[in-house]
Design a protein around this motif. Structure first.
Motif, short mmCIF file in Angstrom:
data_model
loop_
_atom_site.label_atom_id
_atom_site.label_comp_id
_atom_site.label_asym_id
_atom_site.label_seq_id
_atom_site.Cartn_x
_atom_site.Cartn_y
_atom_site.Cartn_z
N THR A 5 -60.68 65.30 -3.42
CA THR A 5 -60.52 65.81 -4.78
C THR A 5 -59.26 65.28 -5.45
OG1 THR A 5 -61.75 67.81 -4.22
CG2 THR A 5 -60.37 67.90 -6.19
N ASN A 6 -58.13 65.27 -4.74
CA ASN A 6 -56.89 64.79 -5.35
C ASN A 6 -56.98 63.32 -5.71
OD1 ASN A 6 -55.66 67.27 -5.27
ND2 ASN A 6 -54.61 66.89 -3.34
N SER A 7 -57.59 62.49 -4.87
CA SER A 7 -57.71 61.07 -5.20
C SER A 7 -58.67 60.88 -6.39
CB SER A 7 -58.15 60.24 -4.00
OG SER A 7 -59.44 60.59 -3.58
N TYR A 8 -59.69 61.70 -6.50
CA TYR A 8 -60.59 61.62 -7.65
C TYR A 8 -59.83 61.97 -8.93
CZ TYR A 8 -64.28 61.87 -4.09
OH TYR A 8 -65.09 61.66 -3.00
N GLY A 78 -66.92 64.59 -7.28
CA GLY A 78 -67.13 63.35 -6.57
C GLY A 78 -67.51 63.54 -5.13
N HIS A 79 -67.95 62.46 -4.54
CA HIS A 79 -68.19 62.38 -3.11
C HIS A 79 -68.08 60.93 -2.69
CE1 HIS A 79 -72.27 60.72 -3.55
NE2 HIS A 79 -72.40 61.58 -4.55
N HIS A 80 -67.69 60.72 -1.46
CA HIS A 80 -67.48 59.38 -0.91
C HIS A 80 -66.57 58.57 -1.84
CE1 HIS A 80 -71.05 60.95 1.12
NE2 HIS A 80 -70.59 60.27 2.16
N ASP A 81 -67.06 57.48 -2.38
CA ASP A 81 -66.24 56.65 -3.27
C ASP A 81 -66.70 56.75 -4.72
OD1 ASP A 81 -68.63 55.28 -3.15
OD2 ASP A 81 -67.74 53.34 -2.71
N THR A 82 -67.43 57.83 -5.06
CA THR A 82 -68.02 57.97 -6.39
C THR A 82 -67.50 59.23 -7.07
OG1 THR A 82 -70.00 56.86 -5.58
CG2 THR A 82 -70.20 58.07 -7.65
N VAL A 83 -67.13 59.07 -8.34
CA VAL A 83 -66.58 60.17 -9.14
C VAL A 83 -67.38 60.26 -10.44
CG1 VAL A 83 -64.49 61.07 -10.24
CG2 VAL A 83 -64.30 59.55 -8.26
N ARG A 84 -67.57 61.48 -10.93
CA ARG A 84 -68.21 61.66 -12.23
C ARG A 84 -67.41 62.67 -13.04
NH1 ARG A 84 -73.48 65.59 -11.48
NH2 ARG A 84 -72.38 67.22 -10.36
N THR A 106 -66.96 54.17 -9.47
CA THR A 106 -66.88 53.82 -8.06
C THR A 106 -65.47 53.34 -7.77
OG1 THR A 106 -69.20 53.13 -8.08
CG2 THR A 106 -67.86 52.42 -6.21
N LEU A 107 -64.87 53.88 -6.71
CA LEU A 107 -63.49 53.56 -6.35
C LEU A 107 -63.45 52.66 -5.13
CD1 LEU A 107 -62.00 57.16 -6.64
CD2 LEU A 107 -62.00 55.36 -8.38
N ASP A 108 -62.35 51.91 -5.02
CA ASP A 108 -62.13 51.15 -3.79
C ASP A 108 -61.41 52.06 -2.79
OD1 ASP A 108 -59.40 51.20 -4.44
OD2 ASP A 108 -59.21 49.03 -4.62
N GLY A 109 -61.06 51.53 -1.64
CA GLY A 109 -60.43 52.32 -0.59
C GLY A 109 -59.05 52.84 -0.94
N GLU A 110 -58.43 52.29 -1.99
CA GLU A 110 -57.11 52.72 -2.42
C GLU A 110 -57.15 53.60 -3.67
OE1 GLU A 110 -54.75 49.19 -2.79
OE2 GLU A 110 -55.04 48.66 -0.69
N GLY A 111 -58.36 53.98 -4.09
CA GLY A 111 -58.50 54.87 -5.24
C GLY A 111 -58.48 54.17 -6.59
N ARG A 112 -58.58 52.85 -6.60
CA ARG A 112 -58.65 52.12 -7.87
C ARG A 112 -60.11 51.92 -8.25
NH1 ARG A 112 -55.45 47.02 -7.43
NH2 ARG A 112 -55.60 46.94 -9.68
N ILE A 113 -60.36 51.79 -9.53
CA ILE A 113 -61.72 51.69 -10.05
C ILE A 113 -62.29 50.30 -9.79
CG2 ILE A 113 -63.13 51.75 -12.14
CD1 ILE A 113 -60.99 53.76 -13.26
N ARG A 114 -63.47 50.28 -9.19
CA ARG A 114 -64.23 49.03 -9.03
C ARG A 114 -65.27 48.90 -10.13
NH1 ARG A 114 -66.94 48.62 -3.49
NH2 ARG A 114 -67.34 50.78 -3.94
N GLN A 115 -65.86 50.04 -10.51
CA GLN A 115 -66.94 50.00 -11.49
C GLN A 115 -67.00 51.31 -12.26
OE1 GLN A 115 -70.97 50.30 -9.91
NE2 GLN A 115 -71.64 48.77 -11.40
#
Length: 126
Positions: A5-8, A78-84, A106-115
């Motif tokens: 949750t915090n990373s989202y 969110g869940h996994h690497d996906t946030v809404r 969609t986030l990468d492993g460091e919490g940055r946006i991929r898409q």
């Protein structure tokens, strides 16, 4: 929601910081902080990738809606690497919000946006 949750919340906060940046240097830094170098943004009006193109879409939105700011609407989920999350474009002078939407990120492993896949739920009359 998961334990991420915090990373989202952090990723979404950086996203809004980018969308609300109006000075070119601040916008450049905010986009770089929020998105991966090859990150993308797609909605019904745009389909771009890379920091320069994303910044150009944000700049165009501010040119079309001067004096407006993007604000979160509802909770971040969110869940996994996906946030809404939902958002609206608010007129800072009178509080009206003629534009609103919903984004899936969609986030990468460091919490940055991929898409970003954006949906427009409310638009002003033509």
């Amino acid at each position: 929601m998961t334990v991420n949750t915090n990373s989202y919340e952090s990723a979404v906060a950086r996203y809004f910081e980018a969308w609300n940046a109006t000075e070119p240097e601040a916008l450049r830094k905010a986009v770089a902080a929020a998105w991966t170098a090859d990150g993308s943004y797609t909605d019904p009006l745009a389909d771009v990738s890379g920091h320069d193109q994303i910044a150009a879409v944000i700049t165009a939105a501010h040119e079309q809606f001067p004096g407006f700011a993007f604000r979160p609407l509802g909770a971040v989920d969110g869940h996994h690497d996906t946030v809404r999350f939902g958002w609206e474009l608010v007129n800072e002078a009178d509080g009206s919000a003629p534009v609103a939407g919903f984004d899936v990120v969609t986030l990468d492993g460091e919490g940055r946006i991929r898409q970003v896949l954006g949906f427009l739920d409310r638009l002003p009359a033509a």
